[in-house]
Write an enzyme that holds these catalytic residues in place. Structure first.
Site, PDB file in Angstrom:
ATOM      1  N   ASP A 110       0.851  -1.204   0.000  1.00 24.96           N
ATOM      2  CA  ASP A 110       0.000   0.000   0.000  1.00 24.96           C
ATOM      3  C   ASP A 110       0.883   1.250   0.000  1.00 24.96           C
ATOM      4  OD1 ASP A 110      -3.246   0.474   1.089  1.00 24.96           O
ATOM      5  OD2 ASP A 110      -1.872   2.166   0.921  1.00 24.96           O
ATOM      6  N   THR A 130      -1.731   6.509   0.583  1.00 26.63           N
ATOM      7  CA  THR A 130      -2.236   7.814   0.136  1.00 26.63           C
ATOM      8  C   THR A 130      -3.133   8.348   1.252  1.00 26.63           C
ATOM      9  OG1 THR A 130      -4.276   6.938  -0.815  1.00 26.63           O
ATOM     10  CG2 THR A 130      -2.307   6.925  -2.248  1.00 26.63           C
ATOM     11  N   ILE A 140       1.986   0.662  -6.505  1.00 27.27           N
ATOM     12  CA  ILE A 140       1.744  -0.368  -7.526  1.00 27.27           C
ATOM     13  C   ILE A 140       2.205   0.058  -8.921  1.00 27.27           C
ATOM     14  CG2 ILE A 140      -0.147  -1.590  -6.354  1.00 27.27           C
ATOM     15  CD1 ILE A 140      -2.086   0.028  -8.214  1.00 27.27           C
ATOM     16  N   SER A 199     -10.327   5.906  -5.474  1.00 34.42           N
ATOM     17  CA  SER A 199     -11.674   5.333  -5.443  1.00 34.42           C
ATOM     18  C   SER A 199     -12.820   6.356  -5.375  1.00 34.42           C
ATOM     19  CB  SER A 199     -11.790   4.392  -4.238  1.00 34.42           C
ATOM     20  OG  SER A 199     -11.751   5.145  -3.031  1.00 34.42           O
ATOM     21  N   THR A 241     -15.870  -2.396  -9.821  1.00 32.74           N
ATOM     22  CA  THR A 241     -17.059  -1.676  -9.362  1.00 32.74           C
ATOM     23  C   THR A 241     -18.215  -1.824 -10.356  1.00 32.74           C
ATOM     24  OG1 THR A 241     -17.898   0.572  -9.043  1.00 32.74           O
ATOM     25  CG2 THR A 241     -15.986   0.370 -10.449  1.00 32.74           C
ATOM     26  N   ASP A 242     -19.441  -1.651  -9.860  1.00 31.53           N
ATOM     27  CA  ASP A 242     -20.608  -1.659 -10.758  1.00 31.53           C
ATOM     28  C   ASP A 242     -20.690  -0.373 -11.592  1.00 31.53           C
ATOM     29  OD1 ASP A 242     -21.326   0.100  -8.730  1.00 31.53           O
ATOM     30  OD2 ASP A 242     -23.246  -0.867  -8.262  1.00 31.53           O
ATOM     31  N   GLU A 243     -19.896   0.645 -11.208  1.00 35.24           N
ATOM     32  CA  GLU A 243     -19.980   1.925 -11.941  1.00 35.24           C
ATOM     33  C   GLU A 243     -19.517   1.792 -13.392  1.00 35.24           C
ATOM     34  OE1 GLU A 243     -18.746   5.488 -10.059  1.00 35.24           O
ATOM     35  OE2 GLU A 243     -19.431   4.837  -8.091  1.00 35.24           O
ATOM     36  N   TYR A 295     -13.358   8.307 -12.784  1.00 36.22           N
ATOM     37  CA  TYR A 295     -13.107   7.131 -11.929  1.00 36.22           C
ATOM     38  C   TYR A 295     -13.595   5.860 -12.611  1.00 36.22           C
ATOM     39  CZ  TYR A 295     -14.239   3.561  -8.439  1.00 36.22           C
ATOM     40  OH  TYR A 295     -14.370   2.357  -7.781  1.00 36.22           O
ATOM     41  N   ALA A 318     -14.355   5.313 -15.672  1.00 31.93           N
ATOM     42  CA  ALA A 318     -13.643   5.042 -16.939  1.00 31.93           C
ATOM     43  C   ALA A 318     -12.302   4.376 -16.646  1.00 31.93           C
ATOM     44  CB  ALA A 318     -13.438   6.343 -17.712  1.00 31.93           C
ATOM     45  N   LYS A 375     -11.583   2.542 -13.993  1.00 29.47           N
ATOM     46  CA  LYS A 375     -11.829   1.169 -13.522  1.00 29.47           C
ATOM     47  C   LYS A 375     -12.227   0.280 -14.706  1.00 29.47           C
ATOM     48  CE  LYS A 375     -11.750  -0.335  -9.864  1.00 29.47           C
ATOM     49  NZ  LYS A 375     -10.662  -0.914  -9.027  1.00 29.47           N
ATOM     50  N   ASN A 394     -20.171  -0.094  -1.026  1.00 29.58           N
ATOM     51  CA  ASN A 394     -19.908  -0.702   0.285  1.00 29.58           C
ATOM     52  C   ASN A 394     -20.083   0.334   1.389  1.00 29.58           C
ATOM     53  OD1 ASN A 394     -17.390  -3.268  -0.015  1.00 29.58           O
ATOM     54  ND2 ASN A 394     -18.830  -2.633  -1.578  1.00 29.58           N
ATOM     55  N   TYR A 443     -26.429  16.107  -3.096  1.00 28.48           N
ATOM     56  CA  TYR A 443     -26.248  16.486  -4.500  1.00 28.48           C
ATOM     57  C   TYR A 443     -27.581  16.403  -5.254  1.00 28.48           C
ATOM     58  CZ  TYR A 443     -21.216  15.535  -3.674  1.00 28.48           C
ATOM     59  OH  TYR A 443     -19.932  15.515  -3.199  1.00 28.48           O
ATOM     60  N   GLY A 472     -22.200  14.850 -14.221  1.00 26.27           N
ATOM     61  CA  GLY A 472     -22.343  13.507 -14.804  1.00 26.27           C
ATOM     62  C   GLY A 472     -22.885  12.472 -13.821  1.00 26.27           C
TER      63      GLY A 472
END
Ligand code: NAD
Ligand code: DAU
Length: 361
Positions: free
Chosen positions: A35, A38, A62, A87, A136-138, A163, A165, A167, A193, A220, A300
Site C-alpha cells: 500500500d 495515500t 503499484i 476510489s 465496481t458496478d460503476e 473514476y 472510466a 476502472k 460498500n 447532490y 455527470g
C-alpha cells in the site's frame, strides 16, 4: 500455506478484507499488504494484525514496476487481491490523471509482474495461482428508474466519470490478459460498500461525521439518486469465495439487493444517531433534519445503480448476510466509538479537500 499479496490493504475494503481473512483462516495463510498510504490508506486500520508473524506490510506504489517485481521474486505469491486504486468519484472529476496512473497503469504493472512470476516456459501458468481484480458496478453506467432494470455481468460497459472510466480500463486489461495469455484471473464488480474504516469523504461516513458536528449535510441534486448498499464484510466474503471457488476467467457481480435513495439514507442516519447517542450527549442537539442542504449536483451524476447478483448466488451460493438496518447501526456505533480515528483522518489534507469541494456551493 497460501500466500496472498493484497494491494491497497490499508484502505477501507482492503483492511476489512484482511481482518476477515485472519479471522477466518488465522495462521493458515500469509498476507503481504502492498500500500502506498495515500490520504485513503491508514496503517491504524491494521494495528491489531501488525504483530502477526504471517502478516507483512510493504509501503510501496503499484505503479513502481521494479519494486512490485521484487515482491514477486522474494515471495512465492499464490493469490493477488487487487484493491489498490483511487476510489472517489468527486476527486476523479477534479483530478482525473492520478486515476489513470493508479488505476490503469498500476493494474497493468500488477498484471505484468504476476504474469512474469507465474508463467511457465511453455506459456502455461503454475497451478493454484489467481489474480482477483476488485472492481465496481460503476463501469456499467447508469440505470433508468425501472424496477426490472439491473446490471448483469453481460451488461455493456458505459462508464461516465473519470473514476469509472479508469476502472473500466483496468477491467479491460484484466480481460485482455485472460484472453491473450490465458492468465488466471477473476473480476468482481461490486456495488456501494459501507461499514467501519470508510474514509469520511464518501456519503455514509461523511453524513455521520457532519451530523455529529452540526455541519451541513450536502445532498447532490434532488437527493433521489439510487445506490445499492452492501455491508463491507459481505463483500470480503464474496471475494474469498470467488478466490476459492470462482471459475477462472469469470466475472461475478456482487451486490446487496438493497437499493436506497440518498435522501433516505440520510434520514436513516439521523434517526439511528438519535437512537444511539446517550441522552445526555451534547451532540444530540446537533443531529437534526435542518442540517440537510441541497447543493449543486455532481457533474455527470449516475442516477441509479442496482446489481443482479444472480450468478454468484446460483454458481457459488453467495448471498449477503447483513441486513441494512443491522449493518448501518453497527457502522454508526463504530464511528461513535472511534472518534479518534475520524479525528486523525479528517485533519490536514482532508480539511483542504473539504473546503475545495463544499465551500461556496
Ligand atoms: P480506498 O480509497 O478506501 O482505499 C484505496 C487504498 O489503495 C488505500 O489504502 C490507498 O493508500 C491505496 N493506494 C492508492 N494508490 C495506490 C498506489 N499507487 N499503490 C499502492 N496503493 C495505493 O478504496 P476502497 O473503497 O477500499 O476501494 C478498494 C477497491 O474496491 C477499489 O479498487 C475500488 O475501485 C473498489 N470498489 C470500491 C467500492 C466502494 O464502495 N468503496 C465498491 C466497489 C468496488
Ligand atoms: O458503486 C460502487 C462505487 O461506490 C465505488 O466504485 C466507489 O469507489 C465508491 O466511492 C462509491 O461511489 P459513489 O459515487 O456511488 O459513492 P459516494 O459515497 O461518493 O456517493 C454516493 C451517493 O451519494 C452518490 O449518488 C452521490 C451522493 N453524495 C455523495 C457525497 C459525498 C451526496 O449527495 N453528497 C455527498 O456529499
Amino acid at each position: 500455506m497460501t500466500t496472498y499479496l493484497v494491494t491497497g490493504g490499508a484502505g477501507f475494503i482492503g483492511s476489512n478484507f484482511i481482518h476477515f481473512m485472519f479471522g477466518k483462516y488465522g495462521d493458515d495463510i500469509r498476507i503481504i499488504n502492498l500500500d502506498a498510504l495515500t490520504y485513503a490508506g491508514n496503517p491504524e486500520n491494521l494495528k491489531s494484525v501488525e504483530g502477526r508473524s504471517n502478516y507483512t506490510f510493504i509501503h510501496g506504489d503499484i505503479t513502481d514496476r521494479e519494486s512490485v517485481s521484487e515482491i514477486f521474486k522474494d515471495n512465492d505469491i499464490d493469490i493477488v487481491v487487487h484493491f489498490a486504486a483511487e476510489s472517489h468519484v468527486d476527486r476523479s472529476i477534479k483530478n482525473p490523471e492520478i486515476f489513470v496512473r493508479t488505476n490503469v497503469l498500476g493494474t497493468a504493472v500488477m498484471l505484468n509482474c504476476a504474469k512474469e512470476a507465474w508463467e511457465n516456459e511453455d506459456g502455461s501458468f503454475k497451478a493454484g495461482k489467481k489474480f482477483l481484480h476488485v472492481s465496481t458496478d460503476e463501469v456499467y453506467g447508469s440505470l433508468p428508474d425501472d424496477p426490472d432494470a439491473y446490471f448483469y455481468e453481460t451488461t455493456p460497459y458505459q462508464p461516465h466519470s473519470p473514476y469509472s472510466a479508469s476502472k473500466a480500463s483496468s477491467d479491460m486489461l484484466v480481460k485482455a490478459y485472460m484472453d491473450t495469455y490465458g492468465f488466471p484471473a477473476n473480476i468482481t464488480n461490486c456495488s456501494n460498500n459501507y461499514g467501519p474504516y470508510q474514509f469520511p469523504e464518501k456519503l455514509i461516513p461523511l453524513m455521520i461525521h457532519n451530523a455529529l458536528q452540526g455541519k451541513d449535510l450536502p445532498v447532490y441534486g434532488d437527493g433521489l439518486n439510487v445506490r445499492d448498499w452492501l455491508y463491507v464484510e459481505d463483500h470480503a466474503k464474496a471475494i474469498d469465495l470467488v478466490i476459492n471457488e470462482g471459475r477462472l476467467f469469470e466475472t461475478y457481480n456482487v451486490g446487496g439487493h438493497n437499493e436506497k435513495k440518498n435522501i433516505d439514507i440520510i434520514h436513516i442516519i439521523l434517526d439511528t444517531l438519535r437512537e444511539e447517542l446517550p441522552i445526555d450527549d451534547p451532540r444530540r442537539n446537533n443531529v437534526t433534519e435542518n442540517l440537510i442542504t441541497y447543493v449543486t449536483d455532481r457533474k455527470g451524476h449516475d442516477r441509479r445503480y442496482a446489481i443482479a447478483p444472480d450468478k454468484i448466488h446460483k454458481d457459488l451460493g453467495w448471498l449477503p448476510d447483513t441486513k441494512f438496518e443491522n449493518g448501518i447501526r453497527t457502522t454508526i456505533k463504530w464511528y461513535l466509538e472511534h472518534e479518534d480515528w475520524v479525528e486523525n483522518v479528517t485533519s490536514g489534507e482532508y480539511l483542504k479537500y473539504y473546503s475545495s469541494m463544499y465551500d461556496n456551493r
